[in-house]
Design an enzyme around this catalytic site. Structure first.
Site: not given
Ligand code: AR6
Length: 165
Positions: A122, A33, A35, A12, A120, A25, A118
């Site tokens: 979460y 992740g 973020d 992204i 990943g 968060n 959410s």
């Molecule tokens: N591009 C697109 N999607 C991605 C990328 C990317 N570069 N990297 C990961 N994903 P997560 P959450 C996908 O864990 O569950 C952070 O520490 C990944 O495969 O990023 O909402 C924040 O600061 C998954 O399908 O987000 C919060 O504390 C999706 O993005 C917490 O994690 C979301 O996974 C939020 O957790």
């Protein structure tokens, strides 16, 4: 005019859209992740802007500039931590998407890219999260170009199935 929605396999951080959404968060403190990837790509000004905002309740979103990203804005959406489904998770996840679309409109934007909020760290079940993402954007995204940036083929397949339904 309905929303134009598509799913694509993409990092992204590379997308040229008016706003990319990050899965933040509630402290807007950065993290891992998607973020972490967005903060790294946007540069340290992004965290400084988040600190000025201070935080964001779960189920809502906040907007900042995109700094070094190609995207003009970053929308920091706070999805729920999955706690089994009985803690209002579905409404909170829908709220994160709805709030992001509203901020895009307020900023005068027309194109937005969402990650699978959410699903990943979460722990939100991916199939249910996909249904909420697509239905909320279908309902609230009139006239907007919505891209779902999927990080792996299994997620892309889920979105394609839901978009076709
Ligand atoms: N591009 C697109 N999607 C991605 C990328 C990317 N570069 N990297 C990961 N994903 P997560 P959450 C996908 O864990 O569950 C952070 O520490 C990944 O495969 O990023 O909402 C924040 O600061 C998954 O399908 O987000 C919060 O504390 C999706 O993005 C917490 O994690 C979301 O996974 C939020 O957790």
């Amino acid at each position: 005019m309905p929303a134009t929605m598509r799913a694509l396999l993409a990092d992204i951080t590379t997308l040229d859209v008016d706003a990319v959404v990050t899965a933040a968060n509630d402290r807007l403190a950065g993290g891992g992740g998607v973020d972490g990837a967005i903060h790294r790509a946007a540069g340290p000004e992004l965290l400084a802007a988040c600190r000025r905002i201070g935080g964001c309740p779960t189920g809502e979103a906040r907007i900042t500039p995109g700094f070094r990203l190609r995207a003009r804005h970053v929308i920091h959406a706070v999805g729920p931590v999955w706690r089994g489904g009985g803690q209002g998770e579905a409404a909170l996840l829908a709220g994160a998407y709805r709030s992001s679309l509203a901020l895009l409109r307020e900023a005068g934007g027309a194109s937005i890219a969402f990650p699978a909020i959410s699903t990943g760290i979460y722990g939100y079940p991916k199939d249910e999260a996909t249904r909420i993402a697509v239905s909320t954007c279908r309902e609230h995204g009139a006239g907007l170009a919505v891209a779902f940036a999927c990080f792996d083929a299994a997620t892309l397949a889920l979105y394609e199935k839901e978009l076709a339904a």
